[in-house]
Design a protein around this motif. Structure first.
Motif, PDB file in Angstrom:
ATOM      1  N   GLN A 164       0.822  -1.201   0.000  1.00 39.45           N
ATOM      2  CA  GLN A 164       0.000   0.000   0.000  1.00 39.45           C
ATOM      3  C   GLN A 164       0.860   1.257   0.000  1.00 39.45           C
ATOM      4  OE1 GLN A 164      -3.675   0.064   0.014  1.00 39.45           O
ATOM      5  NE2 GLN A 164      -2.974   2.046  -0.753  1.00 39.45           N
ATOM      6  N   ILE A 165       1.955   1.239   0.755  1.00 38.86           N
ATOM      7  CA  ILE A 165       2.846   2.397   0.803  1.00 38.86           C
ATOM      8  C   ILE A 165       3.447   2.672  -0.572  1.00 38.86           C
ATOM      9  CG2 ILE A 165       5.003   3.296   1.762  1.00 38.86           C
ATOM     10  CD1 ILE A 165       2.700   3.292   3.755  1.00 38.86           C
ATOM     11  N   MET A 166       3.915   1.630  -1.232  1.00 37.68           N
ATOM     12  CA  MET A 166       4.497   1.804  -2.561  1.00 37.68           C
ATOM     13  C   MET A 166       3.462   2.339  -3.548  1.00 37.68           C
ATOM     14  SD  MET A 166       7.745   1.197  -2.738  1.00 37.68           S
ATOM     15  CE  MET A 166       7.896   1.044  -4.515  1.00 37.68           C
ATOM     16  N   PHE A 167       2.244   1.837  -3.467  1.00 40.05           N
ATOM     17  CA  PHE A 167       1.201   2.294  -4.390  1.00 40.05           C
ATOM     18  C   PHE A 167       0.835   3.750  -4.133  1.00 40.05           C
ATOM     19  CE2 PHE A 167      -3.373   1.787  -6.032  1.00 40.05           C
ATOM     20  CZ  PHE A 167      -2.973   2.021  -7.341  1.00 40.05           C
ATOM     21  N   ASN A 168       0.832   4.133  -2.859  1.00 40.47           N
ATOM     22  CA  ASN A 168       0.554   5.535  -2.525  1.00 40.47           C
ATOM     23  C   ASN A 168       1.604   6.455  -3.164  1.00 40.47           C
ATOM     24  OD1 ASN A 168      -1.585   4.655  -0.991  1.00 40.47           O
ATOM     25  ND2 ASN A 168      -0.533   4.867   0.977  1.00 40.47           N
ATOM     26  N   TYR A 169       2.864   6.049  -3.065  1.00 44.65           N
ATOM     27  CA  TYR A 169       3.935   6.842  -3.676  1.00 44.65           C
ATOM     28  C   TYR A 169       3.789   6.879  -5.193  1.00 44.65           C
ATOM     29  CZ  TYR A 169       6.796   7.548   0.530  1.00 44.65           C
ATOM     30  OH  TYR A 169       7.274   7.959   1.750  1.00 44.65           O
ATOM     31  N   LEU A 170       3.524   5.731  -5.794  1.00 44.08           N
ATOM     32  CA  LEU A 170       3.385   5.668  -7.245  1.00 44.08           C
ATOM     33  C   LEU A 170       2.241   6.547  -7.744  1.00 44.08           C
ATOM     34  CD1 LEU A 170       3.980   1.916  -8.208  1.00 44.08           C
ATOM     35  CD2 LEU A 170       5.237   3.898  -9.059  1.00 44.08           C
ATOM     36  N   VAL A 186      14.274  -0.783 -26.747  1.00 46.75           N
ATOM     37  CA  VAL A 186      14.924   0.486 -27.077  1.00 46.75           C
ATOM     38  C   VAL A 186      15.215   1.251 -25.798  1.00 46.75           C
ATOM     39  CG1 VAL A 186      13.765   0.624 -29.314  1.00 46.75           C
ATOM     40  CG2 VAL A 186      12.727   1.726 -27.328  1.00 46.75           C
ATOM     41  N   ALA A 187      16.215   2.118 -25.861  1.00 45.14           N
ATOM     42  CA  ALA A 187      16.507   3.012 -24.739  1.00 45.14           C
ATOM     43  C   ALA A 187      15.455   4.119 -24.704  1.00 45.14           C
ATOM     44  CB  ALA A 187      17.900   3.607 -24.893  1.00 45.14           C
ATOM     45  N   ASN A 188      15.098   4.547 -23.496  1.00 46.27           N
ATOM     46  CA  ASN A 188      14.117   5.627 -23.396  1.00 46.27           C
ATOM     47  C   ASN A 188      14.715   6.931 -23.934  1.00 46.27           C
ATOM     48  OD1 ASN A 188      14.883   7.507 -20.806  1.00 46.27           O
ATOM     49  ND2 ASN A 188      15.518   5.380 -20.452  1.00 46.27           N
ATOM     50  N   GLU A 189      13.864   7.727 -24.613  1.00 43.54           N
ATOM     51  CA  GLU A 189      14.344   8.926 -25.302  1.00 43.54           C
ATOM     52  C   GLU A 189      14.960   9.954 -24.365  1.00 43.54           C
ATOM     53  OE1 GLU A 189      11.296   7.793 -25.190  1.00 43.54           O
ATOM     54  OE2 GLU A 189      10.373   7.587 -27.172  1.00 43.54           O
ATOM     55  N   ALA A 190      14.425  10.038 -23.153  1.00 43.34           N
ATOM     56  CA  ALA A 190      14.898  11.053 -22.207  1.00 43.34           C
ATOM     57  C   ALA A 190      16.212  10.666 -21.535  1.00 43.34           C
ATOM     58  CB  ALA A 190      13.828  11.309 -21.139  1.00 43.34           C
ATOM     59  N   LYS A 191      16.694   9.446 -21.818  1.00 45.24           N
ATOM     60  CA  LYS A 191      17.937   8.944 -21.224  1.00 45.24           C
ATOM     61  C   LYS A 191      17.887   8.961 -19.699  1.00 45.24           C
ATOM     62  CE  LYS A 191      20.812  10.224 -25.192  1.00 45.24           C
ATOM     63  NZ  LYS A 191      22.021  10.946 -25.657  1.00 45.24           N
ATOM     64  N   ASP A 229       7.818  10.229 -15.403  1.00 44.08           N
ATOM     65  CA  ASP A 229       8.672   9.045 -15.410  1.00 44.08           C
ATOM     66  C   ASP A 229       9.824   9.172 -14.418  1.00 44.08           C
ATOM     67  OD1 ASP A 229       6.987   8.353 -17.424  1.00 44.08           O
ATOM     68  OD2 ASP A 229       8.510   8.202 -18.997  1.00 44.08           O
ATOM     69  N   SER A 230      10.384  10.358 -14.321  1.00 43.64           N
ATOM     70  CA  SER A 230      11.517  10.578 -13.432  1.00 43.64           C
ATOM     71  C   SER A 230      11.150  10.295 -11.981  1.00 43.64           C
ATOM     72  CB  SER A 230      12.024  12.015 -13.575  1.00 43.64           C
ATOM     73  OG  SER A 230      13.150  12.230 -12.758  1.00 43.64           O
ATOM     74  N   ASP A 231       9.935  10.674 -11.589  1.00 40.96           N
ATOM     75  CA  ASP A 231       9.482  10.411 -10.216  1.00 40.96           C
ATOM     76  C   ASP A 231       9.400   8.913  -9.945  1.00 40.96           C
ATOM     77  OD1 ASP A 231       9.274  13.109  -9.786  1.00 40.96           O
ATOM     78  OD2 ASP A 231       7.095  13.195 -10.020  1.00 40.96           O
ATOM     79  N   ILE A 232       8.910   8.167 -10.918  1.00 41.54           N
ATOM     80  CA  ILE A 232       8.799   6.712 -10.755  1.00 41.54           C
ATOM     81  C   ILE A 232      10.177   6.086 -10.581  1.00 41.54           C
ATOM     82  CG2 ILE A 232       8.146   4.566 -11.927  1.00 41.54           C
ATOM     83  CD1 ILE A 232       5.810   6.076 -13.172  1.00 41.54           C
ATOM     84  N   SER A 250      12.885   7.569  -9.522  1.00 42.90           N
ATOM     85  CA  SER A 250      13.455   8.006  -8.236  1.00 42.90           C
ATOM     86  C   SER A 250      12.924   7.144  -7.102  1.00 42.90           C
ATOM     87  CB  SER A 250      13.117   9.475  -7.987  1.00 42.90           C
ATOM     88  OG  SER A 250      13.738  10.309  -8.937  1.00 42.90           O
ATOM     89  N   LEU A 251      11.639   6.796  -7.171  1.00 44.87           N
ATOM     90  CA  LEU A 251      11.036   5.965  -6.129  1.00 44.87           C
ATOM     91  C   LEU A 251      11.710   4.601  -6.066  1.00 44.87           C
ATOM     92  CD1 LEU A 251       8.840   5.254  -4.045  1.00 44.87           C
ATOM     93  CD2 LEU A 251       7.348   4.644  -5.972  1.00 44.87           C
ATOM     94  N   PHE A 252      11.820   3.927  -7.201  1.00 45.96           N
ATOM     95  CA  PHE A 252      12.398   2.584  -7.191  1.00 45.96           C
ATOM     96  C   PHE A 252      13.905   2.613  -6.938  1.00 45.96           C
ATOM     97  CE2 PHE A 252       8.377   1.588  -9.283  1.00 45.96           C
ATOM     98  CZ  PHE A 252       8.036   0.418  -8.627  1.00 45.96           C
ATOM     99  N   SER A 253      14.542   3.730  -7.205  1.00 46.06           N
ATOM    100  CA  SER A 253      15.963   3.861  -6.888  1.00 46.06           C
ATOM    101  C   SER A 253      16.201   3.905  -5.384  1.00 46.06           C
ATOM    102  CB  SER A 253      16.542   5.126  -7.537  1.00 46.06           C
ATOM    103  OG  SER A 253      16.524   5.042  -8.943  1.00 46.06           O
TER     104      SER A 253
END
Length: 646
Positions: free
Chosen positions: A93-99, A230-235, A105-108, A110-113
């Protein structure tokens, strides 16, 4: 631990409200406490989410989770650090709240990092039709993918199903980073494009780019032609959770560096000589501290009945073990057991799971001694262990279970005595798990074969089967007074995997050192950690999880790996010394500091040899050979055998 699955279809004829029966059965075995399915469909695609929960912390939270915006989350992981999760909270539940609060994309990423702990996940973003999924840096949780029907459907799942027509198409999702699929675009183009957000190494920019390109090439090589990576465009990248491996070499020749210690006799005094060095002793204490915290997190993050009052004599207290250890009596499992003993409540038993496969030989002591004569390095076994091993083997040879008197049973019993001496107030349940050839062959067909797949070597078969029977925990307790059947119901199973890979514990490390020196050994260890997700961890997670239990890996805790990575190789291992001391040197010194004695000097013995499953059925096999026993059998025969088993 959970069984998570998402089945995606892009054409109406493949839409379904239910998963295939075999796949659903396998997922439910992983998550016995809650099962739930959720269907998400529109004119372009359909997603069928299936979640099966093994409840271990906080409030029981059924999966999949869904929020008001239609986002869906499936989580198979444990947050041990990085993200704050209170004792009474559920990390799903905590992880889903953050997600749900992530803006881009950057926020996602950062969370898993930030998350420290094992995980795999599937996350559906309804607003932009994106499906995210991936595994942690080490791949400690299984996640498979399977593409079929020329891009018309695909499936993500913790475990596959033994279906002959698609068996070769189940593959492990690489632990190279997090993937994203645009479902709407895929439904239009009829080709699957996987965008990779890779782990970023803290290094020079050109090294990062090279790693990404290599990942894309390796992943694409195993996929159908209609699937591209493929690599994501934003690198954008995930931040690697561990520091880079210290590749430093000694300023003087290593032979000169070790000249004063390489001739030391292989005894406890040898280890004590290392501990006389103040710097080395401090390193060992730091290692004990970081490993102890890793074990603590893994034995306390689970529900306990706090209402029970311990009796004055804890041995009469009717408590069940919550934690089990895959136990051979070797250095890895002995250190884990000792540290677990420091943190688990004293009135709670600990299950020591010791597996043995039926041997054809009736005189284990003779073969054991013959091997010792052929391998001079085994002379490091101290007299006390030598004597106790002989006595235990001799006693077993006269007992009813003489065919199960394998090396790991002998060292396991010796290790039990050492633990009992260290803490006589703890109830140590030494569970003797005996497996006959008939039982092995039957349950490999009905339960184990599909768990080991898509791995397929003789080594995968041996280790997969050994871990499955051990973690099942169905055996007997042997005491001076009685022998009684016992079923371990501990939901957490600790294993020592990761120690050999980081501390040069395998025989191939000695060969590498002798051939290429310390530089070559460093590269070998770097490679070992890099491939552990595909070589070991997905398989072991599927095998242990099949019993509704969770495998936890203290030696692969992010802080433990970072600490060991920070040390130069000669502070972790000294392969100029014989077996039983040189490999995993820092762990042996830690064992000495923790009060362990004879087990600190046991040489490495692989599980497949210690349990005697290797060569049990064929003597002319090599570990790397493709194993015929893991090949798919007919679905009809499988269904009949499962009905009989159940």
């Amino acid at each position: 631990m959970c069984g998570i699955c998402c089945s995606v279809s892009f054409s109406i004829e493949h839409f379904s409200k239910d998963l295939k029966e075999d796949l659903l059965y396998n997922l439910k075995r992983r998550g016995p406490h809650s099962s739930k399915q959720l269907l998400r469909a529109n004119e372009d695609y359909q997603c069928l989410f299936s979640g099966h929960v093994l409840h271990l912390r906080g409030v029981l939270t059924a999966q999949p989770l869904e929020d008001k915006r239609g986002n869906v989350f499936l989580w198979n992981g444990e947050v041990f650090s990085g993200i704050k999760v209170e004792a009474e909270e559920n990390d799903t539940q905590i992880m889903f709240n953050y997600l749900s609060s992530c803006q881009n994309d950057s926020d996602i990423l950062s969370l898993f990092s930030e998350v420290q702990g094992p995980w795999s996940f599937i996350y559906y973003q309804a607003s932009n039709h994106h499906l995210w999924f991936g595994r942690d840096f080490f791949g400690r949780r299984s996640l498979l993918w399977h593409f079929s029907n020329l891009g018309k459907s695909f499936c993500l799942s913790s475990v596959g199903a033994q279906m002959s027509e698609v068996a070769d198409q189940w593959q492990e999702v690489p632990a190279s980073g997090i993937f994203k699929i645009d479902l709407k675009s895929t439904s239009i183009s009829k080709s699957v494009v996987l965008k990779l957000y890779p782990w970023k190494r803290i290094s020079k920019e050109n090294v990062i780019k090279e790693c990404v390109n290599n990942s894309l090439t390796q992943i694409s090589a195993n996929l159908p032609t209609f699937v591209s990576v493929v690599a994501n465009e934003a690198k954008l990248y995930l931040k690697e959770p561990v520091v880079p491996l210290n590749m430093m070499l000694p300023q003087v020749s290593f032979a000169t560096h070790c000249s004063n210690i390489s001739s030391m006799p292989p005894t406890r005094q040898t280890l004590q000589g290392f501990l006389a060095d103040g710097n080395m002793k401090e390193r060992v204490r730091q290692f004990i501290d970081v490993l102890s915290i890793a074990v603590k997190r893994r034995v306390l993050c689970l529900p306990r009945d706090e209402n029970l009052t311990p009796s004055e004599d804890v041995k009469t207290c009717d408590r069940k073990a919550n934690v089990a250890i895959l136990f051979s009596g070797g250095i890895d499992s002995m250190v884990i057991a000792t540290l677990a003993d420091h943190h688990i409540p004293l009135d709670e038993p600990i299950d020591l799971l010791n597996v043995a496969f039926m041997t054809k030989e009736k005189t284990i002591p003779a073969s054991f001694n013959k091997k010792r004569r052929k391998q001079k390095t085994c002379e490091i076994l101290v007299d006390s262990l030598e004597e106790s091993s002989k006595n235990a083997a001799a006693a077993a040879a006269d007992g009813p279970d003489k065919q199960f008197s394998v090396p790991d049973r002998i060292t396991g019993r010796a290790g039990l005595k050492e633990l009992q001496a260290a803490n006589p107030f703890r109830i140590w349940n030494f569970v003797e798990i005996n497996v006959s050839l008939e039982e092995l062959q039957k349950l490999r067909r009905t339960q184990i074969c599909h768990l080991v797949q898509p791995l397929e070597t003789v080594l995968d078969d041996s280790i997969g089967c050994a871990v499955w029977f051990a973690s099942r925990g169905n055996g007997q307790l042997v005491t001076q007074d009685e022998v009684k059947s016992y079923q371990s119901n501990a939901k957490v199973v600790l294993t020592g995997i990761g120690a050999d890979e980081q501390l040069a514990g395998y025989s191939r490390h000695r060969v590498c050192f002798q051939t290429h020196g310390l530089e070559g050994l460093n590269k070998e260890i770097e490679m070992e950690l890099g491939r552990i997700s595909s070589r070991n961890l997905g398989r072991d997670d599927r095998v242990v999880g099949d019993h509704g239990k969770e495998a936890r890996f203290p030696f692969l805790d992010e802080n433990v790996v970072s600490f060991l990575n920070s040390l130069p190789i000669w502070e972790k291992a000294n392969l100029t010394l014989p077996r039983g001391i040189g490999e995993k040197l820092i762990l042996r010194l830690a064992a000495m500091e923790l009060g362990l004695t004879t087990s600190a000097l046991l040489p490495k013995r692989a599980m497949q040899f210690g349990s005697r499953i290797a060569k049990m059925e064929k003597n002319n096999e090599k570990a790397s050979d493709k194993c015929e026993r893991l090949q798919v059998i007919s679905l009809e025969n499988l269904s009949v055998e499962k009905e009989i088993t159940m």
